[in-house]
Design a protein around this motif. Structure first.
Motif: not given
Lengths: 358, 328
Positions: A66, A80, A244
């Protein structure tokens, strides 16, 4: 005394442009890596692995991801949790469809699939900016969670709608499933985190990272000096989503073992990781680590103090925790908008002069 | 009319009513965004906090009872009185003003001149803080909120439509009240900002902070004012949502639903907030009605966001927003 450039003469360009140009810094880094790989795996037990180390390592990967997008490229994302869910479900589908392939490859492939999804949802960033983009990424969050909830193909038509990780081994040691030892979980996550953090550090100080930062600082000006916003923004989305997605895959396969999408990858997760990079420091790899450590350790600490020491009810402790998290974020933003990484930088500046500040 | 069309009309009407409630939350966002350029994520939690406080006052709950009991080992819960709804509403409005002053003094004042994204994150922090604070103050259980608003099926509409089409529309009385209240609120806010001295000051600040300062408008007072108004709008939204579905945590999630409303309507436009709310409310109900059954239902969770996303690609400033002009 020790923290000096003085006397540390560089004789080659490679020396000059290394990541840690100060000798003390370099030694500290080697020491941390040595302890992480050489000491902790032998002394770790189940409680420490599950409560502290494994979530810390996994969140650190997500926070770096992020941070690449938000901290380095300036594109705020609230999706996210949704992208972590993509990683988790991709990993699950791959694990069940190709049981003979190594889990390591599955995790990396899951990251790759998330990168593609990330690029797809990153496309609007070429038209819309700032808050509008933040809200647009919420669309990704809600849509993806809904998708994994409603389409049975993703959870292999299981009756509970949950996904659970089958046992997979690396070099004969199980890393997922019930039989996994604490040190196997820890080492598996650590190796991936180490590789990805090394990659991120070098990406962000190279050409790609400079382009990201140019776009972050002022996109129109960056475009005028020849930075292509299309490839720059989309590469940030892709690489960030890759990290992620890997974090999501590990979170599901190694840490949770079984997951329900709304609970494990809801909007709360998006905010948690956003907080990590705010408190840790936007635009800093060290900050991602510091923020992840902080947000993992603080609830454990608070719970131990409030519930363990004072004997409060757990729901009361949870509310106090919410208040403290909220207050800390506001305090951090007021006192130090650049987070813990900036405090660390200041400490190093002080250390360079110590003990003769004048 | 064929049945399908009737059901669709009913769904659309109910969607419009739900849209009014989204608009109420979005209105609070727009007010703060216009006056201070802050994108206030805490608006939904403000509504939750207002509703919690209102219920607490009405039932005579002891604030922080849970915490006091845990620390001192006492067993407090209620003062033992019931306040009339109107008194409780006035008291709650007072609390919201106090909250606005506290927020201005301890948070916003220190964040002047920070980039918008930092301010946005500060409001997320405030949202978390307020959520925990409200729960500690009044307890986290689901509460029933009743300030005497009419509820349930509106029989007149049911009878009239049954007469006309042979099928009675189900419209909740509460939704009708909400629409009327929302209309009144928008009219009074418009009058306030157009014709009162403070309202003009508010618009001046919205137009240009520095110019407003230079003609002697107190920025800090305007910020307190605008956060108080937003708190009041949150109170109204909290009452409506609370009466409809109880006062509980999910109330703060309506703030998220207000975001696509804002994107659609434009962040700076009060009529935009209203129209956006109506479009989103009606759109998601109709989509759920026509397309929902084909793809598994519960599309209301994401439809609003995807609609706003698609919309933004073609018109980045929203329906009524000011055109974004960028200079280097």
């Amino acid at each position: 005394m020790f923290y000096r450039e003085a006397g540390d003469f560089k004789t080659s360009y490679a020396d000059d442009s290394q990541t840690f140009p100060i000798r003390f810094d370099r030694l500290r880094y080697y020491a941390v890596v040595a302890v992480a790989f050489g000491v902790i795996p032998f002394v770790i037990n189940d409680y420490w692995a599950n409560a502290v180390f494994v979530p810390f390592l996994i969140y650190a990967i997500a926070a770096i991801g992020l941070n690449i997008l938000t901290g380095y490229c300036g594109q705020v994302s609230l999706g996210t949790g949704g992208f972590m869910a993509v990683g988790a479900y991709a990993c699950y589908k791959l694990m069940t469809a190709f049981p003979e392939v190594s889990i390591l490859i599955h995790v990396l492939l899951a990251g790759g699939i998330t990168a593609m999804v990330g690029v797809l949802f990153g496309l609007p960033s070429l038209r819309i900016k700032g808050f509008y983009l933040a809200v647009a990424t919420l669309a990704a969050q809600f849509f993806l969670v809904w998708l994994f909830n409603k389409v049975p193909w993703f959870y292999n038509y299981s009756a509970s709608g949950q996904i659970s990780a089958p046992e997979r081994t690396i070099l004969g040691h199980p890393v997922t499933g019930a039989a996994t030892t604490a040190s196997a979980k820890y080492l598996f996550c650590l190796v991936i985190l180490f590789a990805l953090a090394w990659l991120a550090r070098n990406l962000t100080r190279g050409t790609v990272g400079r382009k990201w930062m140019a776009i972050r600082d002022m996109d129109i000006a960056a475009e005028i000096i020849g930075v292509n916003p299309l490839t720059t923004k989309l590469s940030a989305f892709a690489i960030s989503s890759f990290y992620i997605g890997v974090a999501g895959a590990l979170f599901f396969a190694v840490y949770l073992g079984a997951a329900e999408v709304g609970e494990a990858f809801g909007i709360q997760k998006s905010f948690l990781i956003l907080f990590m990079i705010i408190i840790g420091g936007l635009g800093s790899i060290f900050g991602s680590f510091a923020g992840a450590a902080f947000m993992v350790l603080m609830p454990v600490l608070l719970k131990n103090i409030l519930v363990g020491q004072f004997g409060w009810a757990t729901d009361l402790a949870a509310h106090v925790e919410l208040m403290i998290v909220g207050a800390l974020i506001v305090i951090f933003l007021i006192a130090e908008p650049h987070g813990m990484a900036q405090l660390w930088r200041l400490a190093k500046e002080k250390l360079r002069l110590w003990p003769f500040p004048h | 009319m064929p049945d399908q069309l009737l059901y669709a009309t009913e769904a659309a009407l109910n969607g419009l009513m739900a849209g009014v409630l989204y608009s109420l939350v979005a209105l609070g966002f727009v007010l703060i965004f216009k006056a201070s350029g802050i994108f206030n994520y805490a608006q939904g939690v403000l509504a939750l906090f207002a509703a919690l406080t209102l219920v607490g006052f009405q039932n005579g709950q002891v604030p922080f009872a849970h915490l006091i009991n845990a620390v001192f080992g006492t067993d407090l819960h209620h003062f033992g009185w019931q306040l009339p709804a109107l008194v409780a509403i006035v008291l709650t409005a007072g609390v919201m003003v106090a909250l606005a002053i506290v927020i201005e003094r301890y948070v916003l004042k220190h964040l002047v001149n920070q980039p918008p994204i930092i301010l946005f994150m500060a409001t997320i922090g405030m949202a978390y803080f307020l959520e925990g604070f409200g729960d500690i103050m009044w307890g986290a259980d689901i509460k029933k909120l009743d300030v005497g608003l009419p509820q349930g099926l509106n029989e007149t509409i049911d009878a009239v439509t049954f007469e006309a089409f042979g099928y009675g529309f189900f419209i909740d009385n509460l939704d009708i009240v909400a629409s009327v209240v929302a209309a009144l609120l928008v009219i009074s806010l418009t009058l306030f900002s157009q014709y009162s001295k403070q309202g003009r000051a508010l618009r001046a600040v919205a137009d240009d902070h520095q110019a407003a300062l230079s003609v002697g408008i107190s920025l800090r007072f305007i910020w307190v004012l605008v956060w108080s108004i937003a708190g009041f709008v949150a109170l109204v939204a909290g009452i409506m949502w609370g009466s409809k579905s109880g006062v509980q945590f999910s109330l703060s999630l309506i703030a998220l639903k207000a975001l696509p409303v804002l994107m659609l309507g434009g962040f700076t436009s009060i009529p935009g907030a209203i129209v956006g709310g109506l479009i989103i409310g009606m759109g998601e109900k109709l989509f759920e009605f026509f397309i929902g059954p084909m793809i598994g239902g519960a599309t209301e969770n994401w439809f609003a966001y995807v609609l706003a996303l698609l919309f933004l690609v073609f018109r980045p400033q929203g329906l009524f927003g000011e055109k974004i002009i960028e200079r280097v």
